[in-house]
Enzyme design. Structure first.
Site, PDB file in Angstrom:
ATOM      1  N   GLN A  70      12.155   0.429   5.933  1.00 31.80           N
ATOM      2  CA  GLN A  70      11.870  -0.985   5.761  1.00 31.80           C
ATOM      3  C   GLN A  70      12.948  -1.651   4.906  1.00 31.80           C
ATOM      4  OE1 GLN A  70       8.749  -2.991   3.251  1.00 31.80           O
ATOM      5  NE2 GLN A  70       7.861  -3.419   5.270  1.00 31.80           N
ATOM      6  N   CYS A 100       6.157  -9.295   1.663  1.00 35.72           N
ATOM      7  CA  CYS A 100       5.984  -8.989   0.242  1.00 35.72           C
ATOM      8  C   CYS A 100       5.820 -10.277  -0.562  1.00 35.72           C
ATOM      9  CB  CYS A 100       7.171  -8.204  -0.285  1.00 35.72           C
ATOM     10  SG  CYS A 100       7.008  -7.777  -2.040  1.00 35.72           S
ATOM     11  N   GLY A 203      -5.073  -5.677   6.179  1.00 32.13           N
ATOM     12  CA  GLY A 203      -5.733  -6.379   5.090  1.00 32.13           C
ATOM     13  C   GLY A 203      -7.179  -5.990   4.907  1.00 32.13           C
ATOM     14  N   GLY A 226      -3.204   0.101   3.847  1.00 29.17           N
ATOM     15  CA  GLY A 226      -2.410   0.287   2.646  1.00 29.17           C
ATOM     16  C   GLY A 226      -3.264   0.725   1.478  1.00 29.17           C
ATOM     17  N   ARG A 227      -3.659  -0.221   0.639  1.00 28.91           N
ATOM     18  CA  ARG A 227      -4.385   0.110  -0.584  1.00 28.91           C
ATOM     19  C   ARG A 227      -5.710   0.805  -0.313  1.00 28.91           C
ATOM     20  NH1 ARG A 227      -5.454  -5.010  -3.231  1.00 28.91           N
ATOM     21  NH2 ARG A 227      -5.312  -5.812  -1.111  1.00 28.91           N
TER      22      ARG A 227
END
Length: 323
Positions: A70, A100, A203, A226-227
């Site tokens: 990336q 980002c 998300g 992701g998280r």
């Protein structure tokens, strides 16, 4: 689903996260069923200046899943030059960061700041495609800059026209950062309806049911996690099973969770050395404490990790609190 000619196994992609998606984290995600992984953000400008630290972020041993590098930057010429400079590395595709929200990234015009200028986004993709030596180019973006600038659809069209092979959409604006409950699925649906390349939704996905719900509501081709997977890489296996129509795997035992934590930190130390890895391991370990008895005290212990043997002492305290 494919990234151009690269086939993807059923499963969620691992979202790139600065400070978290290093080689150890990527390998762990793939072991548990991630469809593909992407490096931490690499500065195109730093690469053109010969920065060795940026180059180190690119290196990745094959782990059985497609791997992308990336890049972030705000100038088409610099992004294209960086894409040419990394051609000799072992990777499968290039991903361009247009999502980002961190001020240190957006202040230079990169990351989600690019969403204020969809035409520029298209020029950046075109420059990287031209310089990518035939490797596919993908894009990770947000819904827009703020509520007055929801530009995901216009940006996605420009990126597809310039040659992007896949687009991942985080359904928040930059202004919303990571505020829980603010993911707008309608933006993901609108992007999917506007382009013909695969679209991934991203998300607030923390369960396979949430992944299924997003895909059904938006029509997106897959999801990026992701998280939600931090401290819980088993989420990738749950989503893969859901996509294949298989029964959900059993939840991990406490022993499995601690073994995975120890393995991840060990691999971080092997890859980076203890001096660099252990401070980073603190934030990784904290996520494994979620839902445990005595979690507050255990998180405090995580913040004191300095040497690899400290992981074993942390795990012993986990057992004392939870057995």
């Amino acid at each position: 689903m494919k990234i151009a000619s690269i086939p993807l196994a059923p499963g969620a992609a691992l979202a790139p996260m600065a400070g978290f998606t290093d080689a150890a984290c990527r390998d762990m995600a793939v072991r548990h069923g991630a469809a593909y992984t992407v490096s931490e953000m690499v500065s195109a400008k730093a690469l053109t200046f010969g920065d060795k630290k940026s180059a180190q972020l690119i290196r990745c041993k094959p782990n059985g899943a497609p791997y992308g590098v990336q890049l972030f930057g705000a100038e088409p010429e610099t992004m294209g030059q960086a894409a040419r400079l990394i051609q000799h590395y072992d990777y499968d595709f290039i991903d361009i960061n247009m999502g980002c929200p961190a001020p240190k990234i957006t202040s230079s015009g990169a990351g989600s700041r690019l969403l204020l200028d969809p035409a520029l986004c298209g020029r950046i993709v075109a420059a990287v495609v031209e310089a990518s030596d035939g490797r596919p180019v993908t894009v990770k973006m947000r819904a827009g800059w703020d509520g007055d600038h929801i530009t995901a659809v216009e940006t996605a069209k420009a990126c597809e026209a310039a040659g992007a092979a896949l687009i991942a959409v985080h359904g928040r604006t930059r202004e919303q950062m990571y505020i829980p409950g603010t993911v707008d699925w309608s933006v993901i649906a609108a992007v999917k309806a506007a382009v013909s390349v695969p679209v991934l939704g991203n998300g607030d996905i923390t369960t396979a049911d949430e992944a299924r719900a997003m895909m059904e509501a938006t029509g997106c081709d897959g999801v990026m996690v992701g998280r939600g997977a931090l401290g819980n890489p088993w989420l990738f296996g749950e989503i893969a099973a859901m996509l294949k129509g298989e029964p959900a795997p059993p939840p991990p035992t406490l022993r499995q969770r601690m073994e995975e934590l120890r393995r991840q930190v060990y691999e971080m130390c092997e890859n980076k050395g203890e001096w660099v890895a252990m401070p980073q391991a603190r934030s990784q370990a904290i996520h494994y404490m979620k839902g445990l008895r005595g979690a507050a005290a255990l998180r405090a212990e995580c913040s004191r990790l300095e040497h690899f043997p400290d992981i074993d002492r942390l795990i012993e305290k986990v057992w004392q609190e939870n057995s």
